[in-house]
Design an enzyme around this catalytic site. Structure first.
Site, PDB file in Angstrom:
ATOM      1  N   GLY A 172       0.831  -1.209   0.000  1.00  0.00           N
ATOM      2  CA  GLY A 172       0.000   0.000   0.000  1.00  0.00           C
ATOM      3  C   GLY A 172       0.862   1.253   0.000  1.00  0.00           C
ATOM      4  O   GLY A 172       2.038   1.215   0.354  1.00  0.00           O
TER       5      GLY A 172
ATOM      6  N   ARG B 158      -1.674   8.580   3.656  1.00  0.00           N
ATOM      7  CA  ARG B 158      -2.260   9.333   4.768  1.00  0.00           C
ATOM      8  C   ARG B 158      -1.309   9.508   5.948  1.00  0.00           C
ATOM      9  O   ARG B 158      -1.578  10.290   6.856  1.00  0.00           O
ATOM     10  CB  ARG B 158      -3.555   8.654   5.238  1.00  0.00           C
ATOM     11  CG  ARG B 158      -4.741   9.022   4.365  1.00  0.00           C
ATOM     12  CD  ARG B 158      -6.027   8.557   4.989  1.00  0.00           C
ATOM     13  NE  ARG B 158      -6.239   7.135   4.802  1.00  0.00           N
ATOM     14  CZ  ARG B 158      -7.008   6.379   5.585  1.00  0.00           C
ATOM     15  NH1 ARG B 158      -7.618   6.912   6.628  1.00  0.00           N
ATOM     16  NH2 ARG B 158      -7.155   5.092   5.338  1.00  0.00           N
TER      17      ARG B 158
ATOM     18  N   LYS C  63       4.978   3.703   5.305  1.00  0.00           N
ATOM     19  CA  LYS C  63       4.073   3.455   6.434  1.00  0.00           C
ATOM     20  C   LYS C  63       4.518   2.261   7.277  1.00  0.00           C
ATOM     21  O   LYS C  63       4.594   2.351   8.504  1.00  0.00           O
ATOM     22  CB  LYS C  63       2.648   3.221   5.923  1.00  0.00           C
ATOM     23  CG  LYS C  63       1.708   2.775   7.024  1.00  0.00           C
ATOM     24  CD  LYS C  63       0.255   2.923   6.671  1.00  0.00           C
ATOM     25  CE  LYS C  63      -0.266   1.798   5.845  1.00  0.00           C
ATOM     26  NZ  LYS C  63      -1.723   1.904   5.649  1.00  0.00           N
TER      27      LYS C  63
ATOM     28  N   TYR D   6      -2.026  -8.168   6.981  1.00  0.00           N
ATOM     29  CA  TYR D   6      -1.709  -6.829   6.478  1.00  0.00           C
ATOM     30  C   TYR D   6      -0.540  -6.274   7.291  1.00  0.00           C
ATOM     31  O   TYR D   6      -0.593  -6.274   8.523  1.00  0.00           O
ATOM     32  CB  TYR D   6      -2.898  -5.880   6.669  1.00  0.00           C
ATOM     33  CG  TYR D   6      -4.112  -6.166   5.812  1.00  0.00           C
ATOM     34  CD1 TYR D   6      -4.076  -7.107   4.794  1.00  0.00           C
ATOM     35  CD2 TYR D   6      -5.283  -5.457   6.019  1.00  0.00           C
ATOM     36  CE1 TYR D   6      -5.190  -7.343   4.012  1.00  0.00           C
ATOM     37  CE2 TYR D   6      -6.404  -5.677   5.244  1.00  0.00           C
ATOM     38  CZ  TYR D   6      -6.355  -6.629   4.239  1.00  0.00           C
ATOM     39  OH  TYR D   6      -7.455  -6.850   3.478  1.00  0.00           O
TER      40      TYR D   6
ATOM     41  N   ASP E 257       0.133  -3.381   7.852  1.00  0.00           N
ATOM     42  CA  ASP E 257      -0.201  -2.173   8.622  1.00  0.00           C
ATOM     43  C   ASP E 257      -1.102  -2.489   9.814  1.00  0.00           C
ATOM     44  O   ASP E 257      -1.700  -1.602  10.401  1.00  0.00           O
ATOM     45  CB  ASP E 257      -0.831  -1.101   7.719  1.00  0.00           C
ATOM     46  CG  ASP E 257      -2.181  -1.523   7.156  1.00  0.00           C
ATOM     47  OD1 ASP E 257      -2.636  -2.648   7.429  1.00  0.00           O
ATOM     48  OD2 ASP E 257      -2.783  -0.698   6.428  1.00  0.00           O
TER      49      ASP E 257
ATOM     50  N   LYS F 170      26.975   4.495  30.663  1.00  0.00           N
ATOM     51  CA  LYS F 170      27.057   3.910  29.320  1.00  0.00           C
ATOM     52  C   LYS F 170      28.197   2.916  29.262  1.00  0.00           C
ATOM     53  O   LYS F 170      29.338   3.259  29.589  1.00  0.00           O
ATOM     54  CB  LYS F 170      27.302   4.998  28.272  1.00  0.00           C
ATOM     55  CG  LYS F 170      27.292   4.450  26.859  1.00  0.00           C
ATOM     56  CD  LYS F 170      28.232   5.166  25.906  1.00  0.00           C
ATOM     57  CE  LYS F 170      29.677   4.956  26.237  1.00  0.00           C
ATOM     58  NZ  LYS F 170      30.605   5.397  25.204  1.00  0.00           N
TER      59      LYS F 170
ATOM     60  N   SER G 198      33.984  13.242  45.875  1.00  0.00           N
ATOM     61  CA  SER G 198      33.105  14.029  45.003  1.00  0.00           C
ATOM     62  C   SER G 198      33.877  14.904  44.032  1.00  0.00           C
ATOM     63  O   SER G 198      34.998  15.335  44.310  1.00  0.00           O
ATOM     64  CB  SER G 198      32.230  14.942  45.865  1.00  0.00           C
ATOM     65  OG  SER G 198      31.383  14.152  46.656  1.00  0.00           O
TER      66      SER G 198
ATOM     67  N   ARG H  48      45.113  17.861  43.290  1.00  0.00           N
ATOM     68  CA  ARG H  48      44.451  19.167  43.321  1.00  0.00           C
ATOM     69  C   ARG H  48      45.389  20.114  44.056  1.00  0.00           C
ATOM     70  O   ARG H  48      46.345  19.663  44.703  1.00  0.00           O
ATOM     71  CB  ARG H  48      43.114  19.061  44.057  1.00  0.00           C
ATOM     72  CG  ARG H  48      43.290  18.631  45.489  1.00  0.00           C
ATOM     73  CD  ARG H  48      41.985  18.469  46.244  1.00  0.00           C
ATOM     74  NE  ARG H  48      42.259  18.303  47.651  1.00  0.00           N
ATOM     75  CZ  ARG H  48      41.612  17.480  48.438  1.00  0.00           C
ATOM     76  NH1 ARG H  48      40.640  16.717  47.954  1.00  0.00           N
ATOM     77  NH2 ARG H  48      41.900  17.402  49.705  1.00  0.00           N
TER      78      ARG H  48
HETATM   79  C1  UD1 Z   1      -9.556  -4.032   3.329  1.00  0.00           C
HETATM   80  C2  UD1 Z   1     -10.667  -5.040   3.119  1.00  0.00           C
HETATM   81  C3  UD1 Z   1     -11.850  -4.740   4.039  1.00  0.00           C
HETATM   82  C4  UD1 Z   1     -11.365  -4.728   5.480  1.00  0.00           C
HETATM   83  C5  UD1 Z   1     -10.210  -3.743   5.652  1.00  0.00           C
HETATM   84  C6  UD1 Z   1      -9.631  -3.874   7.024  1.00  0.00           C
HETATM   85  C7  UD1 Z   1     -10.549  -5.695   0.761  1.00  0.00           C
HETATM   86  C8  UD1 Z   1     -11.117  -5.517  -0.583  1.00  0.00           C
HETATM   87  N1  UD1 Z   1     -11.103  -4.974   1.729  1.00  0.00           N
HETATM   88  O1  UD1 Z   1     -10.083  -2.770   2.920  1.00  0.00           O
HETATM   89  O2  UD1 Z   1     -12.856  -5.718   3.887  1.00  0.00           O
HETATM   90  O3  UD1 Z   1     -12.429  -4.378   6.340  1.00  0.00           O
HETATM   91  O4  UD1 Z   1      -9.161  -4.017   4.703  1.00  0.00           O
HETATM   92  O5  UD1 Z   1      -8.652  -2.898   7.235  1.00  0.00           O
HETATM   93  O6  UD1 Z   1      -9.631  -6.467   0.922  1.00  0.00           O
HETATM   94  N2  UD1 Z   1      -2.612  -3.601  -0.383  1.00  0.00           N
HETATM   95  C9  UD1 Z   1      -1.645  -3.998  -1.274  1.00  0.00           C
HETATM   96  N3  UD1 Z   1      -1.866  -3.834  -2.607  1.00  0.00           N
HETATM   97  C10 UD1 Z   1      -3.031  -3.333  -3.089  1.00  0.00           C
HETATM   98  C11 UD1 Z   1      -4.007  -2.924  -2.171  1.00  0.00           C
HETATM   99  C12 UD1 Z   1      -3.778  -3.074  -0.835  1.00  0.00           C
HETATM  100  O7  UD1 Z   1      -0.579  -4.461  -0.852  1.00  0.00           O
HETATM  101  O8  UD1 Z   1      -3.152  -3.245  -4.319  1.00  0.00           O
HETATM  102  C13 UD1 Z   1      -2.375  -3.777   1.056  1.00  0.00           C
HETATM  103  C14 UD1 Z   1      -2.302  -2.454   1.806  1.00  0.00           C
HETATM  104  O9  UD1 Z   1      -0.938  -2.039   1.911  1.00  0.00           O
HETATM  105  C15 UD1 Z   1      -2.846  -2.826   3.162  1.00  0.00           C
HETATM  106  C16 UD1 Z   1      -3.850  -3.935   2.865  1.00  0.00           C
HETATM  107  O10 UD1 Z   1      -3.477  -4.454   1.612  1.00  0.00           O
HETATM  108  O11 UD1 Z   1      -1.828  -3.360   4.012  1.00  0.00           O
HETATM  109  C17 UD1 Z   1      -5.291  -3.440   2.852  1.00  0.00           C
HETATM  110  O12 UD1 Z   1      -5.477  -2.534   1.794  1.00  0.00           O
HETATM  111  P1  UD1 Z   1      -6.469  -1.306   1.873  1.00  0.00           P
HETATM  112  O13 UD1 Z   1      -6.494  -0.637   0.571  1.00  0.00           O
HETATM  113  O14 UD1 Z   1      -6.155  -0.477   3.066  1.00  0.00           O
HETATM  114  O15 UD1 Z   1      -7.868  -2.068   2.087  1.00  0.00           O
HETATM  115  P2  UD1 Z   1      -9.202  -1.459   2.635  1.00  0.00           P
HETATM  116  O16 UD1 Z   1      -9.878  -0.707   1.567  1.00  0.00           O
HETATM  117  O17 UD1 Z   1      -8.926  -0.768   3.919  1.00  0.00           O
HETATM  118 CA    CA Z   2      -6.908  -0.015   5.136  1.00  0.00          CA
END
Ligand code: UD1
Ligand code: CA
Length: 456
Positions: free
Chosen positions: A12, A16, A23, A104, A106, A336, A390, A425
């Site tokens: 991702g 944000r 991230k 994920y 994140d 240290k 001291s 001293r």
């Molecule tokens: C996704 C889920 C949603 C869930 C939510 C929880 C899907 C379609 N939706 O939504 O049901 O409630 O997570 O947080 O899966 N990523 C990639 N490549 C991409 C897209 C995303 O590596 O092309 C990774 C992102 O870095 C992230 C994770 O997948 O770590 C989730 O992607 P994100 O786009 O945030 O999904 P949401 O729309 O939040």
């Molecule tokens: Ca997300």
């Protein structure tokens, strides 16, 4: 047990976060989000962990390579959705037989026990299982739609949900498990005919059911699956980690008077019977034995404290500080790379850097180990039962042997023999009656309106 594999999505953009750093390279409890996910996969006993990164993320790629090895890092060419991201691991997992879990990168704080529930559902006959939670604010999450018997019927993304479905607060965490072969078979059938024109991983549930397979949802707590998308959510994840870490050490027998003011790292080791006063920060690599007391406003990194020691208030321990049994380190003392022996004391205003302090020695207030010449560092070796007066400066390299005394305010540049007294001293002299004469002379000049030469 079936072999386990993990696919960690880290491709991702993380826009944000508004941060120059990727991230997933931000930290919670002193460990990157990415490393948390990799550690989770390891705890689950995964035979291989594949990390999916974006093609334009060199830092994330390098970090992932270090964590899982270059063969286990795959690139998602374009961010076409979560299903497309998992699909990037297809070749790497070609021929793998067993179960795969998608994580994920994140979402750092998923407990292994929550993932075990998903694997257990597979072992119990489900073909696919996702981890769900009751969301306080469900808005953007995918909704888990259940059958009357509790089986999972579908995951509906918020953008595609009907008003009725939006009322559902049982949400998709993103963690999904399935047999490896089935997952990659179903992934071929996912299309991007949806609101976002993305390939949704969540479509696998509907696709499995169309084949007559059973889908399941396991339940976990919201705080366990908190995702990080912004600095505010990063701070929230840190808060959740801290709460959990404090609860864990207290459950294990650590006393904390104000736990909400104590900050731990992912690898902090506090033995049962340690007492921690308010406002203490444990950086990475700290371990503390039973019976030690840590007083307020102390900050430690890569340090060890042995049984019964008292450290603080206002102590800073830097890498390589090792505080021996029953030793005391007090206010405004920085240590240290020094091993402080059993029962030794440095109670006030000192810098102890590079060296050792033998058992029972006393380091007086204001003692400085002069360890650096601007180019190199040198060691100060203090034997047992040494008394350093001291305000002494000990110019390293230097050895002060057992039982020696150092007179206060000495600048010690040569080794001191056992049981010797070293003084370095100016010798004291006194002129009797001088002060009285001086006062008389000055007050007479003042009365006469005469200023001494140089006075303003
Ligand atoms: C996704 C889920 C949603 C869930 C939510 C929880 C899907 C379609 N939706 O939504 O049901 O409630 O997570 O947080 O899966 N990523 C990639 N490549 C991409 C897209 C995303 O590596 O092309 C990774 C992102 O870095 C992230 C994770 O997948 O770590 C989730 O992607 P994100 O786009 O945030 O999904 P949401 O729309 O939040
Ligand atoms: Ca997300």
């Amino acid at each position: 047990m079936a072999d386990r594999f993990a696919v960690i999505l880290a491709a991702g953009k993380g826009t944000r976060m508004k941060s120059p750093r990727a991230k997933v390279l931000h930290e919670v409890g002193g460990r990157t989000l990415l490393a948390w996910s990799v550690a989770l996969a390891a705890e689950l006993g995964c035979k291989r962990t594949i990390v999916v990164v974006a093609s334009d993320a060199p830092d994330t790629t390098a970090a992932a390579r270090k964590l899982v090895g270059p063969d286990n890092v795959v690139i998602q060419r374009q961010p076409l959705g979560t299903a497309n991201a998992v699909d990037a691991a297809r070749e790497a997992l070609d021929g793998a037989d067993g179960q795969v879990i998608v994580l994920y990168a994140d979402t750092p704080l998923v407990p292994p026990s929550a993932c075990e529930q998903a694997f257990a559902a597979l072992d119990g006959g489900a073909s696919i299982c996702v981890l769900g939670f009751s969301a306080t604010l469900p808005n953007r999450y995918g909704r888990l739609i259940l059958e009357d018997d509790g089986a999972l019927q579908a995951i509906v993304e918020a953008g595609e949900a009907t008003p009725d479905q939006l009322q559902v607060d049982f949400c998709n965490s993103g963690v999904m498990a399935a047999p490896v072969k089935l997952m990659f078979e179903l992934l071929r059938e996912v299309n991007n005919q949806n609101a976002k024109n993305e390939y949704y991983l969540t479509d696998l549930v509907g696709l499995a059911r169309r084949r007559g397979l059973r889908a399941a949802a396991a339940r976990c707590e919201e705080r366990d699956v908190q995702g990080v998308n912004s600095q505010i959510e990063l701070a929230a994840a840190e808060r959740a980690f801290q709460e959990r870490a404090r609860e864990a050490v207290m459950t294990n027998g650590v006393t904390m008077t104000a736990p909400e003011t104590v900050f731990l790292s992912w690898d902090t080791k506090l033995a049962p019977g340690v007492t921690v006063e308010p406002y203490v920060v444990f950086g990475l690599g700290v371990s503390i034995e039973s019976g030690a007391t840590i007083k307020s406003f102390s900050h430690f990194t890569s340090a060890k404290i042995a049984q019964g020691a008292e450290v603080g208030p206002f102590t800073r321990l830097r890498p390589g500080a090792s505080i021996g049994r029953n030793a005391h380190i007090g206010n405004f003392v920085e240590v240290k790379n020094v091993a402080v022996g059993e029962g030794a004391k440095a109670n006030h205003l000192s810098y102890l850097g590079d060296g050792e302090v033998g058992a029972g020695s006393n380091i007086g207030a204001g003692t400085i180990f002069c360890n650096y010449d601007g180019f190199f560092k040198y060691r100060t070796v203090i034997g047992k039962n040494v008394f350093v007066g001291s305000n002494s400066a000990l110019v390293a390299p230097i050895t002060i042997s057992d039982g020696a005394y150092i007179g206060a305010a000495s600048v010690i540049t040569e080794d001191v023999q056992p049981d010797a007294l070293a003084l370095a001293r100016g010798r004291q002299s006194a002129k009797s009656g001088w002060a009285k004469g001086f006062r008389e002379k000055q007050s007479a000049a003042k009365k006469a309106g005469k200023k001494p030469k140089g006075a303003v």
